[in-house]
Motif scaffolding. Structure first.
Motif, PDB file in Angstrom:
ATOM      1  N   TYR A 235      21.123   6.011   6.638  1.00  0.00           N
ATOM      2  CA  TYR A 235      22.121   7.090   6.653  1.00  0.00           C
ATOM      3  C   TYR A 235      22.718   7.275   5.258  1.00  0.00           C
ATOM      4  O   TYR A 235      22.825   8.396   4.751  1.00  0.00           O
ATOM      5  CB  TYR A 235      23.218   6.785   7.669  1.00  0.00           C
ATOM      6  N   GLU A 236      23.077   6.179   4.620  1.00  0.00           N
ATOM      7  CA  GLU A 236      23.674   6.244   3.278  1.00  0.00           C
ATOM      8  C   GLU A 236      22.678   6.781   2.252  1.00  0.00           C
ATOM      9  O   GLU A 236      23.052   7.511   1.328  1.00  0.00           O
ATOM     10  CB  GLU A 236      24.180   4.855   2.871  1.00  0.00           C
ATOM     11  N   MET A 237      21.399   6.429   2.406  1.00  0.00           N
ATOM     12  CA  MET A 237      20.388   6.943   1.478  1.00  0.00           C
ATOM     13  C   MET A 237      20.257   8.462   1.601  1.00  0.00           C
ATOM     14  O   MET A 237      20.119   9.161   0.593  1.00  0.00           O
ATOM     15  CB  MET A 237      19.040   6.264   1.746  1.00  0.00           C
ATOM     16  N   LEU A 238      20.308   8.975   2.821  1.00  0.00           N
ATOM     17  CA  LEU A 238      20.190  10.426   2.995  1.00  0.00           C
ATOM     18  C   LEU A 238      21.437  11.157   2.490  1.00  0.00           C
ATOM     19  O   LEU A 238      21.338  12.264   1.969  1.00  0.00           O
ATOM     20  CB  LEU A 238      19.927  10.765   4.464  1.00  0.00           C
ATOM     21  N   ILE A 239      22.585  10.533   2.637  1.00  0.00           N
ATOM     22  CA  ILE A 239      23.810  11.111   2.072  1.00  0.00           C
ATOM     23  C   ILE A 239      23.688  11.184   0.551  1.00  0.00           C
ATOM     24  O   ILE A 239      24.030  12.203  -0.078  1.00  0.00           O
ATOM     25  CB  ILE A 239      25.047  10.279   2.470  1.00  0.00           C
ATOM     26  N   GLU A 240      23.177  10.107  -0.054  1.00  0.00           N
ATOM     27  CA  GLU A 240      22.995  10.079  -1.507  1.00  0.00           C
ATOM     28  C   GLU A 240      21.968  11.122  -1.942  1.00  0.00           C
ATOM     29  O   GLU A 240      22.158  11.832  -2.936  1.00  0.00           O
ATOM     30  CB  GLU A 240      22.554   8.687  -1.955  1.00  0.00           C
ATOM     31  N   LEU A 241      20.873  11.227  -1.177  1.00  0.00           N
ATOM     32  CA  LEU A 241      19.844  12.215  -1.513  1.00  0.00           C
ATOM     33  C   LEU A 241      20.380  13.629  -1.420  1.00  0.00           C
ATOM     34  O   LEU A 241      20.048  14.471  -2.255  1.00  0.00           O
ATOM     35  CB  LEU A 241      18.640  12.057  -0.571  1.00  0.00           C
ATOM     36  N   GLU A 242      21.169  13.907  -0.401  1.00  0.00           N
ATOM     37  CA  GLU A 242      21.723  15.252  -0.273  1.00  0.00           C
ATOM     38  C   GLU A 242      22.544  15.610  -1.507  1.00  0.00           C
ATOM     39  O   GLU A 242      22.391  16.705  -2.068  1.00  0.00           O
ATOM     40  CB  GLU A 242      22.580  15.373   0.982  1.00  0.00           C
ATOM     41  N   GLU A 243      23.392  14.703  -1.930  1.00  0.00           N
ATOM     42  CA  GLU A 243      24.238  14.965  -3.098  1.00  0.00           C
ATOM     43  C   GLU A 243      23.400  15.175  -4.350  1.00  0.00           C
ATOM     44  O   GLU A 243      23.667  16.064  -5.159  1.00  0.00           O
ATOM     45  CB  GLU A 243      25.203  13.793  -3.290  1.00  0.00           C
ATOM     46  N   LEU A 244      22.333  14.380  -4.493  1.00  0.00           N
ATOM     47  CA  LEU A 244      21.494  14.450  -5.686  1.00  0.00           C
ATOM     48  C   LEU A 244      20.548  15.655  -5.679  1.00  0.00           C
ATOM     49  O   LEU A 244      20.525  16.462  -6.611  1.00  0.00           O
ATOM     50  CB  LEU A 244      20.641  13.178  -5.786  1.00  0.00           C
ATOM     51  N   VAL A 245      19.762  15.757  -4.613  1.00  0.00           N
ATOM     52  CA  VAL A 245      18.631  16.677  -4.616  1.00  0.00           C
ATOM     53  C   VAL A 245      19.048  18.123  -4.348  1.00  0.00           C
ATOM     54  O   VAL A 245      18.418  19.057  -4.857  1.00  0.00           O
ATOM     55  CB  VAL A 245      17.559  16.215  -3.596  1.00  0.00           C
ATOM     56  N   SER A 246      20.107  18.326  -3.588  1.00  0.00           N
ATOM     57  CA  SER A 246      20.527  19.704  -3.302  1.00  0.00           C
ATOM     58  C   SER A 246      20.971  20.443  -4.562  1.00  0.00           C
ATOM     59  O   SER A 246      20.993  21.673  -4.593  1.00  0.00           O
ATOM     60  CB  SER A 246      21.660  19.710  -2.267  1.00  0.00           C
ATOM     61  N   GLN A 247      21.271  19.697  -5.632  1.00  0.00           N
ATOM     62  CA  GLN A 247      21.758  20.327  -6.867  1.00  0.00           C
ATOM     63  C   GLN A 247      20.710  21.230  -7.520  1.00  0.00           C
ATOM     64  O   GLN A 247      21.060  22.175  -8.236  1.00  0.00           O
ATOM     65  CB  GLN A 247      22.189  19.260  -7.863  1.00  0.00           C
ATOM     66  N   HIS A 248      19.420  20.970  -7.263  1.00  0.00           N
ATOM     67  CA  HIS A 248      18.401  21.781  -7.939  1.00  0.00           C
ATOM     68  C   HIS A 248      18.397  23.231  -7.461  1.00  0.00           C
ATOM     69  O   HIS A 248      17.876  24.115  -8.143  1.00  0.00           O
ATOM     70  CB  HIS A 248      17.016  21.149  -7.803  1.00  0.00           C
ATOM     71  N   THR A 249      19.001  23.505  -6.299  1.00  0.00           N
ATOM     72  CA  THR A 249      19.011  24.891  -5.794  1.00  0.00           C
ATOM     73  C   THR A 249      19.872  25.809  -6.652  1.00  0.00           C
ATOM     74  O   THR A 249      19.720  27.033  -6.584  1.00  0.00           O
ATOM     75  CB  THR A 249      19.496  24.934  -4.326  1.00  0.00           C
ATOM     76  N   LYS A 250      20.754  25.251  -7.472  1.00  0.00           N
ATOM     77  CA  LYS A 250      21.588  26.095  -8.329  1.00  0.00           C
ATOM     78  C   LYS A 250      20.756  26.818  -9.389  1.00  0.00           C
ATOM     79  O   LYS A 250      21.220  27.781 -10.003  1.00  0.00           O
ATOM     80  CB  LYS A 250      22.680  25.268  -9.007  1.00  0.00           C
ATOM     81  N   TRP A 251      19.500  26.353  -9.599  1.00  0.00           N
ATOM     82  CA  TRP A 251      18.633  26.983 -10.597  1.00  0.00           C
ATOM     83  C   TRP A 251      17.725  28.062 -10.003  1.00  0.00           C
ATOM     84  O   TRP A 251      16.973  28.704 -10.736  1.00  0.00           O
ATOM     85  CB  TRP A 251      17.783  25.929 -11.307  1.00  0.00           C
TER      86      TRP A 251
END
Length: 567
Positions: A463-479
């Motif tokens: 669960y914590e890994m997916l929370i961390e991934l969401e915070e990290l990986v979702s940032q690329h959509t801003k481009w």
């Protein structure tokens, strides 16, 4: 020892009610409980050694003489009412009874439907059903938009899983519908779900008319002018759509969109009013033929064109047809009311359309891209926190519905080691799962608890890994907007310097974070892993495979951007 008889009693012969009886009997039998089936004529004869499950609509329930509990249910919700040896499953409509059957089996026997095509019974489950349980949906429209996926087996699995998780609508383009309808109509009809046809299908409809009439249709650059200038062809398209609706009785809504290209400034003025008027003409034609099908128009920034999304002063929301709102280019690491300049503009536009449609007595539905592998790319982020907040925010705005778009990966053949076996159907489904159950009205805490329980002692860490991934990986959509029409996974398509974006360093940071995770056992799984064989693996194994593809992707694209001089 007294032998207990389980009896299923149903009230009418509607196809969906009979399917609900079939499903209830199947699920009871699988859980070790045999049952007999009777119609309402057997209702009065109650024996003390009989447990009855009674399936009926709200209207039928209220027509009974001796009602012990008065109930009120909104939308397509249902109620479970426990009275002595009787369990009443009461739905506002036939499909609602089916929802009730699945919830009853979940509560009574411990059924879960989390993964696609997978039905499990919890061994440690203990039955706890309260005397009165009422469930109502969070949104009136809940389901998937499927534009291009010509895979009837997969689509039927989505429909089956979706209804078990509270979905009530499936949206197809006209051209996809023509290819798959014979395979999916039985599944749609027996579940009594809403079926929308439309999408970017204007070219398809014009080509079909051309085949029938042997006439030359519009060129690509004339498609956007179709809604404003060519009433002759408009009438032809309307006639074609009416004929399709008459032929396919399962269709409940038409949502035909403009072509997926932006409109330039000189053509912008008057586009939305004339497009909306076309949808009103279509609705009038359907009504004239006695076809009970809803119609909607889309407000959508095709090609990042604000003129196709924002409402100008001369543009009024229709009082005859509904609206669908789709904002492409969103940064999914931020909320819909974030301070980002583009998002502020998009949010204000959503508020405006919502207010205007409500004034006219019509509804507004939001199209979201939670399962879109084109927008979110192979660097696909889990979005459980974002989806939770989004749907809460949309509910606070009194939005009528939220639909989730499913799009497969865009195969480019540039990086075959990443793309050939990328299991997009499994990877996108996590977001679809979270979206579906929240939109249906279930609590986020319950949803994630049920999903992560399968990881046993590793539940908290995953669960914590997916929370961390969401915070990290979702940032690329801003481009997605500044790179358009390219994305972060398309460095080969970008021919202008983008060094100020620092994409390579961002991707390298994600890669280094993932490199710290222990993924050693994944290597042995990849030997037998293929794109569509995810049923061969456990959820934990598939999650590790997903992490592998994220790590591999960030490494590949970080290096590719670095070669372009972007550090």
């Amino acid at each position: 020892m007294l032998f207990i008889i389980n009896k299923i009693i149903y009230w009418n012969n509607h196809e969906t009610v009979l399917f609900a009886v079939e499903e209830l009997r199947r699920l009871m039998r699988k859980a070790g409980c045999e049952s007999t089936i009777d119609d309402q004529a057997a209702f009065t004869a109650l024996h003390e050694n009989t447990n009855r499950v009674i399936l009926l609509t709200t209207n039928d329930y209220h027509s009974l003489r001796d009602i012990k509990i008065n109930i009120t249910i909104n939308a397509d919700g249902f109620a479970l009412v426990k009275s002595e040896n009787d369990m009443w499953i009461i739905g506002n409509e036939p499909r609602s009874i089916l929802y009730g059957v699945y919830m009853y089996c979940k509560k009574q026997y411990g059924y879960q439907w989390i993964d696609l095509d997978k039905e499990t019974i919890l061994n440690h489950h203990s039955a706890t059903i309260e005397e009165l349980y009422i469930h109502e949906p969070m949104f009136a429209r809940r389901g998937n938009i499927i534009e291009t996926i010509n895979d009837p087996g997969y689509i039927n699995a989505l429909i089956d899983w979706g209804v078990k998780n509270g979905q009530n609508e499936y949206f197809f383009t006209f051209f996809l519908w023509d290819e798959i309808k014979s395979y999916v109509i039985p599944a749609l009809r027996k579940r009594d779900v809403q079926v929308t046809l439309g999408g970017h299908s204007l070219s398809y409809l014009l080509n079909e008319i051309q085949k029938e009439k042997n006439e030359n249709m519009l060129k690509q650059d004339e498609k956007l002018k179709f809604f404003a200038e060519n009433t002759y062809l408009q009438d032809k398209v309307i006639h074609k759509i009416v004929a399709i609706c008459l032929e396919n009785k399962v269709i409940t809504r038409i949502s035909l969109w403009p072509e997926d290209i932006g409109i330039d400034e000189k053509n912008a003025s008057g586009f939305l009013p004339t497009y909306i008027r076309f949808t009103e003409k279509l609705k009038e034609a359907l009504d004239k033929e006695g076809v009970h099908v809803e119609v909607e128009y889309i407000v959508y920034n095709a090609g990042l064109s604000w003129n196709m999304l924002e409402r100008e002063n001369q543009t009024e929301a229709s009082t005859q047809v509904d609206a669908l709102y789709a904002y492409w280019g969103r940064d999914y690491s931020s909320a819909i009311d974030s301070s980002d300049t583009r998002q502020v503009r998009a949010y204000q536009t959503l508020q405006d359309w919502n207010e205007q449609t409500k004034k006219g007595g019509k509804s507004l539905t939001v199209l979201e891209y939670y399962s879109d592998h084109f927008m979110l790319s192979e660097l696909f982020p889990p979005l459980m926190m974002r989806i939770q907040q989004d749907l809460h925010d949309y509910k606070q705005m009194n939005i009528d519905g939220v639909l989730n778009l499913i799009v497969p990966t865009h195969q480019k053949q540039h990086y075959p080691e990443l793309e050939v076996n990328y299991p997009w159907k499994w990877i996108h489904h996590f977001n679809n799962y979270i979206y579906s159950r929240i939109a249906w009205g279930e609590k986020y805490e319950v949803i994630v608890e049920e999903y992560f329980t399968v990881f046993n002692e590793d539940k908290e860490s995953f669960y914590e890994m997916l929370i961390e991934l969401e915070e990290l990986v979702s940032q690329h959509t801003k481009w997605n907007a500044p790179l358009f029409p390219a994305r972060v996974v398309d460095p080969e398509k970008v021919h202008e310097p983008m060094t100020q974006l620092k994409i390579s360093s961002y991707l390298r940071d994600v890669y280094e974070r993932l490199s710290k995770w222990d993924l050693k056992e994944t290597e042995s799984l990849l030997v037998i892993q293929a794109k569509d064989n995810f049923k061969s693996f456990t959820t934990k194994e598939m999650m590790l495979i997903y992490f592998y593809y994220l790590k591999k992707g960030t490494e590949i694209y970080s290096d590719a951007w670095a070669l372009k001089g972007d550090q």
